[in-house]
Design a protein around this motif. Sequence first.
Motif, PDB file in Angstrom:
ATOM      1  N   LYS A   1      -0.697   1.051   8.049  1.00 40.72           N
ATOM      2  CA  LYS A   1      -1.403   1.434   7.514  1.00 40.72           C
ATOM      3  C   LYS A   1      -2.173   0.761   7.421  1.00 40.72           C
ATOM      4  CE  LYS A   1       0.855   5.216   4.895  1.00 40.72           C
ATOM      5  NZ  LYS A   1       0.448   4.938   3.606  1.00 40.72           N
ATOM      6  N   LEU A   2      -2.299  -0.809   7.025  1.00 41.64           N
ATOM      7  CA  LEU A   2      -3.096  -2.197   6.886  1.00 41.64           C
ATOM      8  C   LEU A   2      -3.531  -2.209   8.507  1.00 41.64           C
ATOM      9  CD1 LEU A   2      -0.764  -4.557   4.520  1.00 41.64           C
ATOM     10  CD2 LEU A   2      -2.583  -2.777   3.765  1.00 41.64           C
TER      11      LEU A   2
ATOM     12  N   ARG B   1      -5.333  -1.637  10.329  1.00 43.37           N
ATOM     13  CA  ARG B   1      -6.756  -0.851  10.073  1.00 43.37           C
ATOM     14  C   ARG B   1      -7.164  -1.653   9.033  1.00 43.37           C
ATOM     15  NH1 ARG B   1      -3.634   3.829  10.030  1.00 43.37           N
ATOM     16  NH2 ARG B   1      -4.652   4.405   8.028  1.00 43.37           N
ATOM     17  N   ARG B   2      -7.206  -1.954   8.327  1.00 40.68           N
ATOM     18  CA  ARG B   2      -8.190  -2.948   7.453  1.00 40.68           C
ATOM     19  C   ARG B   2      -8.541  -4.705   8.340  1.00 40.68           C
ATOM     20  NH1 ARG B   2      -8.364  -0.770   1.958  1.00 40.68           N
ATOM     21  NH2 ARG B   2      -7.679   1.051   1.501  1.00 40.68           N
TER      22      ARG B   2
ATOM     23  N   ASN C   1       1.222  -3.337   7.615  1.00 44.15           N
ATOM     24  CA  ASN C   1       2.603  -2.565   8.584  1.00 44.15           C
ATOM     25  C   ASN C   1       1.630  -1.883   9.496  1.00 44.15           C
ATOM     26  OD1 ASN C   1       0.280  -1.190   6.193  1.00 44.15           O
ATOM     27  ND2 ASN C   1       3.050  -1.083   5.284  1.00 44.15           N
TER      28      ASN C   1
ATOM     29  N   ILE D   1       1.282  -1.106  -0.031  1.00 45.77           N
ATOM     30  CA  ILE D   1      -0.396  -0.126  -0.004  1.00 45.77           C
ATOM     31  C   ILE D   1       0.669   1.561  -0.053  1.00 45.77           C
ATOM     32  CG2 ILE D   1       0.322   0.002   2.789  1.00 45.77           C
ATOM     33  CD1 ILE D   1      -2.897   1.621   2.382  1.00 45.77           C
ATOM     34  N   ASP D   2       2.474   1.205   0.618  1.00 43.78           N
ATOM     35  CA  ASP D   2       2.778   2.349   0.715  1.00 43.78           C
ATOM     36  C   ASP D   2       3.771   2.530  -0.683  1.00 43.78           C
ATOM     37  OD1 ASP D   2       2.444   2.987   3.370  1.00 43.78           O
ATOM     38  OD2 ASP D   2       4.436   0.943   4.124  1.00 43.78           O
TER      39      ASP D   2
ATOM     40  N   LYS E   1     -11.481   4.699  -0.729  1.00 44.75           N
ATOM     41  CA  LYS E   1     -11.504   3.943  -0.133  1.00 44.75           C
ATOM     42  C   LYS E   1     -11.620   2.783  -0.105  1.00 44.75           C
ATOM     43  CE  LYS E   1     -10.213   8.871   2.418  1.00 44.75           C
ATOM     44  NZ  LYS E   1     -10.898   9.063   3.863  1.00 44.75           N
TER      45      LYS E   1
END
Length: 379
Positions: A169-170, A172-173, A167, A56-57, A69
């Motif tokens: 960001k991930l 939260r998914r 990581n 994602i980064d 999103k």
Amino acid sequence: MDAHEELLTWAIEKGVKFDGIGPKRIPGRGIGLIATRALKPDKVILDVPTACLRSIDTVRTSIIRHLPKAITIHGLLAADLALDSSRKYAAWNAVCPTPEDFNTIPLVWPKDLQAYLPRAARTLLSKQKVKFKRDWAMVSAAFPQLDEARYRYAWLLTNTRTFYYVNAKLKRRSKDDHMCLQPVADLFNHDDEGCNVSFDHQGFSIKAMREYAEGDEIKICYGRHSGDFLLVEYGFVMDENRWDEVLLDDVLLSKLDTRQKDKLEEAGYLGKYVLDRETVCYRTQVAVRLLCCGFREWKRFVDGIDDGERSQLNVDRSILGLLGDLRQDAEKAISEVEGLTIGDQQQQEMLVRRWKHIEEMVDANTTRLREKLSNQASK
């Protein structure tokens, strides 16, 4: 310099470290990684730094800002692959499977051929179709110039070559979104047991699980997956798979009347009846007992009051009958697929192999159960 040598050169320049391994074409499995010298257990054979990952980064801002999103990381990475016309990952892209290599993945088969998949595989494929349709709807709306076939190819690349990864960001998914792509490591083929794969904020590290002689293929485990899962998600099946299993729902549910199904549903035991390489699951034992026992006796077994020993002989005989029914279903599927003119030969052969693996699983369990019944009869 061939494409794989160029990949290794590019990877070394990016900080990838590998020791005692190298790529080689493996008959029937494409490119794999082999030991280039003798290796000891727990030897670190590959390190891939975080900077080399496609995650994602690394998805370009020009893509992210045009997509909702709600899009999955799978769909996002696939869009990044499909829309990438740069030379940044040329060495990596050159060793990726071609669209033709995905010919054995059921998602690209004709619908009439998909209908011959075992029940569990059909269920998995239906879910996969929903996921692809959802991702494609979002991506095609944002990038109408993108061809669906190109996106499907990128989507399948992502589906078959990602690693579990988390990581900041991930986190939260959902767990399904915890993924990334990484060079060299995606050349490892699958086995039901494989090398240790771990990651932290610095990157991925892969260690040898045992001793390897020079020339041995080194594999990782994609997960404890059945043959149906491997076929739908990756487009291959294994002749030896300790995690293999098959659903008995088609042969068992048809023998239950509406009242019996209602009782099973109330108790939480309706459907998902599994046969593995050793035996049937507990859910199957519960459902079959409803065919062999009175309701009160069955309820005592479900509640753990009765160990079921008194009815076990009849249960085993019933299970033997179910295995015979499944064997007939497999024989019929194989015969019909071999006579089809839809799909190509490679797709048909893969489907026949899967059904033959089911036959072998049924035969092994049938032999084991008959021996058990014979031993009980001789006492």
